[in-house]
Scaffold this motif. Structure first.
Motif, PDB file in Angstrom:
ATOM      1  N   VAL A 186       0.809  -1.228   0.000  1.00 10.39           N
ATOM      2  CA  VAL A 186       0.000   0.000   0.000  1.00 10.39           C
ATOM      3  C   VAL A 186       0.836   1.270   0.000  1.00 10.39           C
ATOM      4  O   VAL A 186       0.287   2.368   0.005  1.00 10.39           O
ATOM      5  N   SER A 187       2.144   1.145   0.017  1.00 16.13           N
ATOM      6  CA  SER A 187       3.135   2.214   0.033  1.00 16.13           C
ATOM      7  C   SER A 187       3.535   2.537   1.465  1.00 16.13           C
ATOM      8  O   SER A 187       2.732   2.391   2.396  1.00 16.13           O
ATOM      9  N   PRO A 188       4.786   2.973   1.665  1.00 14.86           N
ATOM     10  CA  PRO A 188       5.271   3.265   3.020  1.00 14.86           C
ATOM     11  C   PRO A 188       4.444   4.318   3.756  1.00 14.86           C
ATOM     12  O   PRO A 188       4.299   4.264   4.976  1.00 14.86           O
ATOM     13  N   ALA A 189       3.885   5.276   3.011  1.00 10.36           N
ATOM     14  CA  ALA A 189       3.134   6.353   3.650  1.00 10.36           C
ATOM     15  C   ALA A 189       1.765   5.914   4.133  1.00 10.36           C
ATOM     16  O   ALA A 189       1.130   6.633   4.914  1.00 10.36           O
ATOM     17  N   ALA A 190       1.300   4.745   3.700  1.00 11.36           N
ATOM     18  CA  ALA A 190      -0.079   4.340   3.967  1.00 11.36           C
ATOM     19  C   ALA A 190      -0.212   3.306   5.077  1.00 11.36           C
ATOM     20  O   ALA A 190      -1.311   2.777   5.298  1.00 11.36           O
ATOM     21  N   ALA A 191       0.858   2.988   5.785  1.00  8.06           N
ATOM     22  CA  ALA A 191       0.786   2.039   6.900  1.00  8.06           C
ATOM     23  C   ALA A 191       1.724   2.513   8.002  1.00  8.06           C
ATOM     24  O   ALA A 191       2.859   2.917   7.731  1.00  8.06           O
ATOM     25  N   GLN A 192       1.247   2.453   9.237  1.00  9.06           N
ATOM     26  CA  GLN A 192       2.049   2.918  10.369  1.00  9.06           C
ATOM     27  C   GLN A 192       1.748   2.058  11.590  1.00  9.06           C
ATOM     28  O   GLN A 192       0.674   1.462  11.704  1.00  9.06           O
ATOM     29  N   ALA A 193       2.714   1.980  12.503  1.00 12.41           N
ATOM     30  CA  ALA A 193       2.498   1.314  13.783  1.00 12.41           C
ATOM     31  C   ALA A 193       1.819   2.293  14.734  1.00 12.41           C
ATOM     32  O   ALA A 193       2.139   3.486  14.747  1.00 12.41           O
ATOM     33  N   ILE A 194       0.867   1.790  15.538  1.00 20.15           N
ATOM     34  CA  ILE A 194       0.152   2.639  16.493  1.00 20.15           C
ATOM     35  C   ILE A 194       0.155   1.993  17.876  1.00 20.15           C
ATOM     36  O   ILE A 194       0.409   0.795  18.026  1.00 20.15           O
ATOM     37  N   SER A 195      -0.151   2.791  18.878  1.00 17.29           N
ATOM     38  CA  SER A 195      -0.347   2.292  20.236  1.00 17.29           C
ATOM     39  C   SER A 195      -1.804   1.883  20.410  1.00 17.29           C
ATOM     40  O   SER A 195      -2.686   2.343  19.663  1.00 17.29           O
ATOM     41  N   PRO A 196      -2.109   1.027  21.386  1.00 20.59           N
ATOM     42  CA  PRO A 196      -3.506   0.633  21.586  1.00 20.59           C
ATOM     43  C   PRO A 196      -4.417   1.809  21.920  1.00 20.59           C
ATOM     44  O   PRO A 196      -5.618   1.780  21.624  1.00 20.59           O
ATOM     45  N   GLY A 197      -3.861   2.865  22.529  1.00 19.53           N
ATOM     46  CA  GLY A 197      -4.677   4.032  22.815  1.00 19.53           C
ATOM     47  C   GLY A 197      -5.228   4.689  21.569  1.00 19.53           C
ATOM     48  O   GLY A 197      -6.266   5.369  21.623  1.00 19.53           O
ATOM     49  N   MET A 198      -4.554   4.471  20.418  1.00 18.54           N
ATOM     50  CA  MET A 198      -5.004   5.064  19.162  1.00 18.54           C
ATOM     51  C   MET A 198      -6.302   4.442  18.648  1.00 18.54           C
ATOM     52  O   MET A 198      -6.934   4.989  17.740  1.00 18.54           O
ATOM     53  N   LEU A 199      -6.716   3.315  19.233  1.00 19.82           N
ATOM     54  CA  LEU A 199      -7.991   2.725  18.814  1.00 19.82           C
ATOM     55  C   LEU A 199      -9.167   3.648  19.120  1.00 19.82           C
ATOM     56  O   LEU A 199     -10.248   3.502  18.543  1.00 19.82           O
ATOM     57  N   ARG A 200      -8.957   4.602  20.033  1.00 20.31           N
ATOM     58  CA  ARG A 200     -10.025   5.564  20.329  1.00 20.31           C
ATOM     59  C   ARG A 200     -10.147   6.617  19.242  1.00 20.31           C
ATOM     60  O   ARG A 200     -11.098   7.390  19.223  1.00 20.31           O
ATOM     61  N   ASN A 201      -9.184   6.636  18.320  1.00 24.08           N
ATOM     62  CA  ASN A 201      -9.184   7.601  17.229  1.00 24.08           C
ATOM     63  C   ASN A 201     -10.011   7.037  16.080  1.00 24.08           C
ATOM     64  O   ASN A 201      -9.671   6.001  15.509  1.00 24.08           O
ATOM     65  N   VAL A 202     -11.068   7.710  15.703  1.00 24.97           N
ATOM     66  CA  VAL A 202     -11.961   7.191  14.663  1.00 24.97           C
ATOM     67  C   VAL A 202     -11.281   7.124  13.306  1.00 24.97           C
ATOM     68  O   VAL A 202     -11.774   6.473  12.393  1.00 24.97           O
ATOM     69  N   ASP A 203     -10.097   7.793  13.125  1.00 24.47           N
ATOM     70  CA  ASP A 203      -9.405   7.743  11.846  1.00 24.47           C
ATOM     71  C   ASP A 203      -8.721   6.399  11.609  1.00 24.47           C
ATOM     72  O   ASP A 203      -8.322   6.093  10.492  1.00 24.47           O
ATOM     73  N   ALA A 204      -8.546   5.610  12.659  1.00 24.83           N
ATOM     74  CA  ALA A 204      -7.927   4.281  12.520  1.00 24.83           C
ATOM     75  C   ALA A 204      -8.993   3.308  12.031  1.00 24.83           C
ATOM     76  O   ALA A 204      -9.571   2.529  12.790  1.00 24.83           O
ATOM     77  N   ALA A 205      -9.277   3.348  10.714  1.00 31.52           N
ATOM     78  CA  ALA A 205     -10.398   2.588  10.166  1.00 31.52           C
ATOM     79  C   ALA A 205     -10.005   1.201   9.675  1.00 31.52           C
ATOM     80  O   ALA A 205     -10.861   0.335   9.511  1.00 31.52           O
ATOM     81  N   ILE A 206      -8.724   0.971   9.390  1.00 34.33           N
ATOM     82  CA  ILE A 206      -8.216  -0.367   9.057  1.00 34.33           C
ATOM     83  C   ILE A 206      -7.085  -0.653  10.031  1.00 34.33           C
ATOM     84  O   ILE A 206      -6.072   0.050  10.048  1.00 34.33           O
ATOM     85  N   VAL A 207      -7.275  -1.664  10.857  1.00 30.94           N
ATOM     86  CA  VAL A 207      -6.287  -2.022  11.872  1.00 30.94           C
ATOM     87  C   VAL A 207      -5.819  -3.447  11.638  1.00 30.94           C
ATOM     88  O   VAL A 207      -6.629  -4.342  11.338  1.00 30.94           O
ATOM     89  N   VAL A 208      -4.525  -3.653  11.772  1.00 36.54           N
ATOM     90  CA  VAL A 208      -3.935  -4.991  11.720  1.00 36.54           C
ATOM     91  C   VAL A 208      -3.347  -5.280  13.094  1.00 36.54           C
ATOM     92  O   VAL A 208      -2.407  -4.616  13.529  1.00 36.54           O
TER      93      VAL A 208
END
Length: 524
Positions: free
Chosen positions: A25-47
């Motif tokens: 999906v390209s380097p700019a389109a995937a990032q590592a997040i913390s579990p607290g980021m699940l409260r962010n509605v922008d995290a619409a696809i999570v692995v």
């Protein structure tokens, strides 16, 4: 944007998965997040990669939000397993033994008793009723010409995680032993608000054609109801297959000439990987100079001494890479930018050394070792700088691997079929003859006939195949690794690098459509 969630204990698997996603999906389109980021509605696809039980409730709550997609690799947290209706059983007896394959006899195949079998539900994600043995061989206990890696039963990140069963109507694939189903390997759930895809392995299918299911899940599945992330294809725009091949010159170079002549008659680009000890004899210099002058040919390094594991250390690998590069350039007066690993052994220190030596990438990948380098998609690698790419090419077209009964080319045709249907850049290899060894080919004429028949098969299967030499193929992967899919105020935008380029247009796949990439194009 795809968000990757992993804990400290699953960091290794998480980093490999993140790199695999970025290759798609390209380097700019995937990032590592913390579990607290699940409260962010922008995290619409999570692995979620082998995440702990403590994160299960947060994932269940996140799934209640509209348009979300969740991919789970490995451990299913208890709360999430209960929400999805899964139940855990017991490991089969002698499971580790069932997961291993015996060695393959000459001109035969061998495989483990443990097998992954897909159901018809795989069609929902563009797959079919595939069969993937946990381990299989076409040459002794080294090569799997179908290209995928090994699924282990040893508790590692390459092993299945737990003997869990998903509800029957959700199963994409099951593990079977001697044709008896024992537990679930992959499953797909549909909820009103969200979709969930699970693979029962911490790294998922990052080493297999099955990665195509992940790409289709994020790029197009339920596009009318859920978020989709564009995928940049390995197949250039306007083609339905991409193919590259080479000869690895382990013991001779000049003896590659008859096969090179055959490929020139076919109009197919040609590549040689040169082990530079062979250049001690002037007889091998002429063909290299001719290849260097041929715009359709490519020359790659195959190390200085063909030492196992690049000599066993970073320092040895750095010397191997530098000496080989320098000697080939002195003979041909042309720069060498890519390398092929000896025995396809590609330990992390060797890749770091090649990058430091000035190479732009490496070809390797073999089921026997270095599982992290068996990658379903070519491109940037975990832990290595931008600009250095890898490509796995495990299909070895040798006389030793031509089947003794039935169609001698059956395995090679199956390997191409899997690459073709999963839009995978396909690479295969052979070796020039030497006085000592002919790699199982009775005669040069017989070898050329097999190559010609294989090229004819691929050309007939694909409507518009693209044959490339190795340098052109890796240049395409390298340019693709610098492309970015980024969000802006109007939706999504595709940005190409102005300096790392390729003569071929790229393809973007989104919401069930394939489109030619143009710099700055918007997807809305």
């Amino acid at each position: 944007m795809i968000s990757v969630l992993h804990s400290r204990t699953s960091k290794s698997a998480g980093e490999y998965v993140l790199a695999a996603l970025r290759r798609s999906v390209s380097p700019a389109a995937a990032q590592a997040i913390s579990p607290g980021m699940l409260r962010n509605v922008d995290a619409a696809i999570v692995v979620a990669v082998d995440v702990p039980d403590a994160w299960g409730d947060a994932l269940v709550e996140w799934l209640s939000k509209p348009r979300n997609k969740l991919i789970v690799f490995g451990r299913l947290p208890t709360a999430l397993a209960a929400y999805l209706g899964c139940r855990e059983g017991a490991w089969p007896q002698a499971f580790q033994e069932a997961a291993r394959s015996p060695s393959a006899a000459s001109r035969e195949t061998a495989q483990s008793r443990a097998v992954v079998r897909y159901t018809g539900r795989a069609e929902h994600l563009g797959g079919r009723m595939w069969v993937r043995p946990f381990e299989r061989f076409d040459f002794t206990d080294e090569w799997n010409n179908l290209g995928f890696g090994a699924i282990r039963a040893d508790g590692s990140i390459w092993a299945v995680s737990a003997p869990i069963d998903a509800p029957e109507d959700t199963r994409l694939a099951s593990v079977t032993i001697d044709d008896e189903r024992v537990f679930t390997y992959a499953a797909l759930w549909e909820r009103d608000a969200a979709s969930v895809l699970w693979f029962n392995r911490p790294v998922g299918p990052i080493d297999s054609f099955e990665w195509r299911l992940v790409e289709n899940f994020v790029s197009s599945h339920r596009s009318d109801r859920t978020v989709c992330q564009p995928v940049l294809s390995e197949i250039p725009w306007g083609y339905d297959a991409a193919i590259t091949s080479r000869l690895d010159c382990d013991e001779d170079v000049e003896s590659a000439r008859p096969l090179w002549d055959a490929y020139r008659r076919l109009g197919i680009p040609f590549s040689l990987a040169v082990h530079t000890t062979n250049l001690g004899s002037d007889v091998n210099h002429g063909i290299l100079r001719e290849l260097a002058a041929d715009p359709h040919a490519a020359i790659l390094s195959h190390t200085a001494t063909h030492a196992p594991n690049w000599g066993g250390s970073y320092e040895a690998a750095l010397l191997e890479g530098r000496e080989s590069m320098g000697l080939i350039e002195r003979v041909t007066q042309e720069a060498v930018r890519y390398a092929v690993s000896p025995f396809h052994q590609s330990p992390a220190y060797a890749l770091e050394a090649l990058s430091d030596a000035g190479y732009d990438g490496c070809i390797g990948g073999i089921i026997r070792n270095d599982p992290e380098f068996l990658i379903a998609r070519g491109g940037a690698l975990a832990g290595l700088p931008a600009g250095f790419v890898g490509h796995s090419q495990q299909t070895m077209l040798h006389g030793d691997c031509m089947l003794a009964s039935g169609d001698p080319l059956a395995v090679f045709k199956q390997a191409f079929d899997l690459a073709f249907e999963t839009r995978t850049l396909f690479g295969y290899l052979d070796h020039p003859f030497s006085e000592r060894y002919q790699y199982g080919w009775p005669t040069e004429a017989g070898r050329i006939d097999a190559h010609e028949k294989f090229v004819a098969y691929m050309s007939a299967c694909a409507g518009n195949p693209l044959f490339m030499n190795e340098e052109t193929a890796l240049d395409f992967l390298r340019a693709r690794s610098f492309a970015s899919v980024v969000a802006d105020t109007d939706g999504l935008r595709v940005q190409l690098s102005p300096t790392v380029t390729t003569p071929f247009a790229m393809t973007v796949e989104w919401r069930g459509e394939s489109m030619q990439v143009t710099n700055g194009m918007r997807l809305t």
